[in-house]
Design an enzyme around this catalytic site. Structure first.
Site, PDB file in Angstrom:
ATOM      1  N   ALA A   1       0.822  -1.214   0.000  1.00  0.00           N
ATOM      2  CA  ALA A   1       0.000   0.000   0.000  1.00  0.00           C
ATOM      3  C   ALA A   1       0.858   1.267   0.000  1.00  0.00           C
ATOM      4  O   ALA A   1       0.454   2.286  -0.556  1.00  0.00           O
ATOM      5  CB  ALA A   1      -0.920  -0.001   1.210  1.00  0.00           C
ATOM      6  N   THR A   2       2.019   1.212   0.604  1.00  0.00           N
ATOM      7  CA  THR A   2       2.897   2.398   0.611  1.00  0.00           C
ATOM      8  C   THR A   2       3.179   2.824  -0.813  1.00  0.00           C
ATOM      9  O   THR A   2       3.033   4.001  -1.177  1.00  0.00           O
ATOM     10  CB  THR A   2       4.226   2.063   1.335  1.00  0.00           C
ATOM     11  OG1 THR A   2       3.922   1.687   2.675  1.00  0.00           O
ATOM     12  CG2 THR A   2       5.181   3.242   1.321  1.00  0.00           C
TER      13      THR A   2
ATOM     14  N   THR B   1      10.826  -7.242 -12.534  1.00  0.00           N
ATOM     15  CA  THR B   1      10.421  -8.648 -12.571  1.00  0.00           C
ATOM     16  C   THR B   1       9.300  -8.896 -11.565  1.00  0.00           C
ATOM     17  O   THR B   1       9.377  -8.443 -10.420  1.00  0.00           O
ATOM     18  CB  THR B   1      11.637  -9.546 -12.224  1.00  0.00           C
ATOM     19  OG1 THR B   1      12.666  -9.242 -13.159  1.00  0.00           O
ATOM     20  CG2 THR B   1      11.286 -11.019 -12.290  1.00  0.00           C
TER      21      THR B   1
ATOM     22  N   ASN C   1      -6.501   2.682  10.363  1.00  0.00           N
ATOM     23  CA  ASN C   1      -5.669   1.625  10.923  1.00  0.00           C
ATOM     24  C   ASN C   1      -5.591   1.649  12.443  1.00  0.00           C
ATOM     25  O   ASN C   1      -5.410   0.621  13.075  1.00  0.00           O
ATOM     26  CB  ASN C   1      -4.251   1.682  10.343  1.00  0.00           C
ATOM     27  CG  ASN C   1      -3.637   3.058  10.409  1.00  0.00           C
ATOM     28  OD1 ASN C   1      -4.293   4.066  10.123  1.00  0.00           O
ATOM     29  ND2 ASN C   1      -2.375   3.130  10.766  1.00  0.00           N
TER      30      ASN C   1
ATOM     31  N   SER D   1      -2.660  -3.920   0.695  1.00  0.00           N
ATOM     32  CA  SER D   1      -1.428  -4.669   1.017  1.00  0.00           C
ATOM     33  C   SER D   1      -1.811  -6.083   1.439  1.00  0.00           C
ATOM     34  O   SER D   1      -2.660  -6.250   2.328  1.00  0.00           O
ATOM     35  CB  SER D   1      -0.728  -4.020   2.219  1.00  0.00           C
ATOM     36  OG  SER D   1       0.374  -3.277   1.835  1.00  0.00           O
ATOM     37  N   ALA D   2      -1.147  -7.093   0.856  1.00  0.00           N
ATOM     38  CA  ALA D   2      -1.527  -8.485   1.142  1.00  0.00           C
ATOM     39  C   ALA D   2      -1.281  -8.901   2.588  1.00  0.00           C
ATOM     40  O   ALA D   2      -2.024  -9.710   3.136  1.00  0.00           O
ATOM     41  CB  ALA D   2      -0.759  -9.422   0.212  1.00  0.00           C
ATOM     42  N   HIS D   3      -0.237  -8.322   3.225  1.00  0.00           N
ATOM     43  CA  HIS D   3       0.098  -8.825   4.573  1.00  0.00           C
ATOM     44  C   HIS D   3      -0.906  -8.400   5.632  1.00  0.00           C
ATOM     45  O   HIS D   3      -0.818  -8.822   6.785  1.00  0.00           O
ATOM     46  CB  HIS D   3       1.518  -8.416   4.976  1.00  0.00           C
ATOM     47  CG  HIS D   3       1.686  -6.963   5.305  1.00  0.00           C
ATOM     48  ND1 HIS D   3       1.742  -6.502   6.580  1.00  0.00           N
ATOM     49  CD2 HIS D   3       1.799  -5.882   4.508  1.00  0.00           C
ATOM     50  CE1 HIS D   3       1.910  -5.185   6.572  1.00  0.00           C
ATOM     51  NE2 HIS D   3       1.941  -4.788   5.314  1.00  0.00           N
TER      52      HIS D   3
ATOM     53  N   GLN E   1      -6.799  -1.287   5.390  1.00  0.00           N
ATOM     54  CA  GLN E   1      -7.303  -1.864   6.648  1.00  0.00           C
ATOM     55  C   GLN E   1      -8.731  -2.373   6.520  1.00  0.00           C
ATOM     56  O   GLN E   1      -9.319  -2.833   7.494  1.00  0.00           O
ATOM     57  CB  GLN E   1      -7.213  -0.826   7.771  1.00  0.00           C
ATOM     58  CG  GLN E   1      -5.792  -0.474   8.155  1.00  0.00           C
ATOM     59  CD  GLN E   1      -5.081  -1.594   8.923  1.00  0.00           C
ATOM     60  OE1 GLN E   1      -5.709  -2.551   9.379  1.00  0.00           O
ATOM     61  NE2 GLN E   1      -3.771  -1.475   9.062  1.00  0.00           N
TER      62      GLN E   1
ATOM     63  N   CYS F   1       4.378   1.832  12.211  1.00  0.00           N
ATOM     64  CA  CYS F   1       5.462   2.621  11.630  1.00  0.00           C
ATOM     65  C   CYS F   1       5.734   3.893  12.422  1.00  0.00           C
ATOM     66  O   CYS F   1       6.681   4.611  12.123  1.00  0.00           O
ATOM     67  CB  CYS F   1       5.187   2.929  10.160  1.00  0.00           C
ATOM     68  SG  CYS F   1       3.615   3.679   9.901  1.00  0.00           S
TER      69      CYS F   1
HETATM   70  N1  C6P Z   1      -0.217   0.167   8.719  1.00  0.00           N
HETATM   71  C1  C6P Z   1      -0.131  -0.190  11.155  1.00  0.00           C
HETATM   72  O1  C6P Z   1       0.407  -0.636  12.177  1.00  0.00           O
HETATM   73  P1  C6P Z   1       2.509  -1.286   3.822  1.00  0.00           P
HETATM   74  O2  C6P Z   1       3.522  -1.065   4.890  1.00  0.00           O
HETATM   75  O3  C6P Z   1       2.922  -0.648   2.533  1.00  0.00           O
HETATM   76  O4  C6P Z   1       2.127  -2.706   3.670  1.00  0.00           O
HETATM   77  O5  C6P Z   1       1.154  -0.573   4.334  1.00  0.00           O
HETATM   78  C2  C6P Z   1       1.149   0.789   4.672  1.00  0.00           C
HETATM   79  C3  C6P Z   1      -0.213   1.184   5.148  1.00  0.00           C
HETATM   80  C4  C6P Z   1      -1.002   1.981   4.333  1.00  0.00           C
HETATM   81  N2  C6P Z   1      -2.248   2.335   4.686  1.00  0.00           N
HETATM   82  C5  C6P Z   1      -2.790   1.932   5.854  1.00  0.00           C
HETATM   83  C6  C6P Z   1      -4.166   2.357   6.204  1.00  0.00           C
HETATM   84  C7  C6P Z   1      -2.047   1.126   6.723  1.00  0.00           C
HETATM   85  O6  C6P Z   1      -2.595   0.729   7.872  1.00  0.00           O
HETATM   86  C8  C6P Z   1      -0.719   0.761   6.385  1.00  0.00           C
HETATM   87  C9  C6P Z   1       0.124  -0.023   7.349  1.00  0.00           C
HETATM   88  C10 C6P Z   1       0.454  -0.528   9.786  1.00  0.00           C
HETATM   89  O7  C6P Z   1      -1.156   0.466  11.220  1.00  0.00           O
HETATM   90  C11 C6P Z   1       1.924  -0.322   9.779  1.00  0.00           C
HETATM   91  S1  C6P Z   1       2.353   1.390   9.898  1.00  0.00           S
END
Ligand code: C6P
Length: 387
Positions: A72-73, A240, A154, A202-204, A182, A328
């Site tokens: 998502a970043t 890739t 989040n 974001s998949a994780h 989220q 973060c």
């Molecule tokens: N929030 C939290 O503890 P990434 O790191 O790229 O997978 O996702 C970033 C991100 C973007 N948008 C929202 C709404 C999010 O919650 C997050 C990631 C985590 O709330 C880590 S800061």
């Protein structure tokens, strides 16, 4: 009992099925999908299947695009900067609208654009963390190029009225992006019902692997490429393809879709069990966010006279993982920007803890938290009172 993980808004466990599928694409089917030999070609049908599953998760029509990103970043940075780059020559379209509760990957990107000359309106949320479509409507101008508003927050889980907001944007002919990171896997996310032009994920956050995610792009919406130098992803993102990541995200997407009813009932029941216990048995606690319009897994609560960081350490001593807010920002000394945006007392904002559950959270884990929490809070309050 093994360690208890209640920080699923920071990241989730990769589901066993996703991990198993990924393993195959790391070890046996490791070809580059752009290669014109068996190793490469073998990966293509499986990639297609994974993409189909991702399209289904957000109900994206075939004609629309889903750009696979590193998460998502990247998706948030990409869409905001790409719209800005496309408007660079236009002094008429130099205004952007967002909110004061966005994730840093959105609001810091807008702060960067401000340095480059963009005008940005940061809409203030109400005391529950909500933003209304009327606020967006009032802020739209002839110069507005893009509105970017998250679907679910989040830190507090508040769900924003995106379909109403998008309707106002469409009416005004303004592009609308939502950060749905989220929301996916927790509530139904349907790009057709939402009516947004762009959507990040974001998949994780839904039991897929880290370092992979996507940006949905409605058919016909322009998107400048961010990475140049390769033909992957229809020339929109060179590099890739992360085949194991995409495969893992595909499996996680299917499971997330299948698991939505469970989130709305069982995950919510366990979250409510913890929440109701705290509200009824521990004095001087304050729930943050909207009690109703909230993702079913999230509980953000402040314990008066109990420093959030100290509480996290004590919970950790009891093998319970939670957070004070966004992972973060965990190194920042300042209290959460989102909690301050709700207008809550600054001291109290330092006393908030986020518990976030998942479909892997067991009832006996919540029962254990309930059994140890009152004594932890009592001890920390005694320390704070100097007893
Ligand atoms: N929030 C939290 O503890 P990434 O790191 O790229 O997978 O996702 C970033 C991100 C973007 N948008 C929202 C709404 C999010 O919650 C997050 C990631 C985590 O709330 C880590 S800061």
């Amino acid at each position: 009992m093994k360690r208890i993980y209640l920080d699923n808004n920071a990241t989730t466990m990769v589901s066993p099925a996703a991990a198993r599928e990924m393993e195959k694409f790391n070890t046996t089917h490791y070809g580059n999908p752009s290669s014109l030999h068996g190793f490469g070609l073998d990966t293509r049908p499986e990639l297609r299947k994974a993409l189909d599953r991702i399209y289904r998760l957000i109900n994206a029509p075939d004609a629309d695009d889903v750009l696979i990103t590193s998460g998502a970043t990247e998706a948030n940075n990409h869409v905001i900067k790409a719209v800005f780059a496309a408007q660079m020559d236009s002094v008429q379209k130099n205004h952007y609208i967002t909110t004061n509760i966005e994730h840093p990957t959105v609001y810091r990107t807008f702060e960067y654009l401000e340095k480059l000359g963009a005008r940005v309106t940061y809409l203030p949320c109400d005391k529950n963390g909500l933003i209304s479509a009327a606020q967006v409507k009032a802020a739209l101008t002839e110069q507005t190029a893009l509105v970017s508003i998250m679907l679910a927050n989040n830190e507090i889980g508040t769900i924003l009225p995106l379909s109403e907001i998008a309707a106002e944007c469409r009416q005004a002919g303004v592009l609308i992006h939502t950060d749905a990171t989220q929301a996916i896997g927790k509530i139904p996310v349907n790009v057709q019902d939402l009516g947004v032009d762009y959507l990040s994920f974001s998949a994780h956050k839904f039991h897929g692997p880290k370092g992979i995610g996507g940006l949905y792009v409605r058919h016909g919406r322009r998107l400048e490429p961010f990475f140049h130098g390769g033909e992957q992803m229809a020339n929109l993102r060179a590099g890739t393809l992360n085949v194991p990541g995409i495969i893992g995200m595909g499996v996680a997407a299917q499971e997330a879709l299948d698991g939505l009813a469970y989130e709305a009932t069982e995950v919510k029941r366990l979250r409510d069990k913890l929440e109701n216990f705290i509200l009824q048995n521990i004095p001087d606690v304050f729930l943050n966010g909207d009690k109703q319009k909230r993702t079913p897994n999230t509980l953000n609560i402040a314990f008066k006279d109990c420093e959030g960081e100290a509480l996290l350490w004590d919970l950790n001593e009891h093998d319970i993982a939670a957070s004070t807010g966004s992972a973060c920002a965990s190194e920042e000394l300042e209290s959460s920007r989102v909690l301050r945006a709700l207008g809550i007392d600054k001291a109290l904002s330092h006393m908030a803890v986020r518990f976030s559950l998942s479909r892997f959270t067991a009832e006996k884990e919540i029962d254990y938290v309930i059994s140890v929490l009152p004594a932890i809070i009592k001890r920390l309050r005694e320390i704070s009172e100097g007893k």
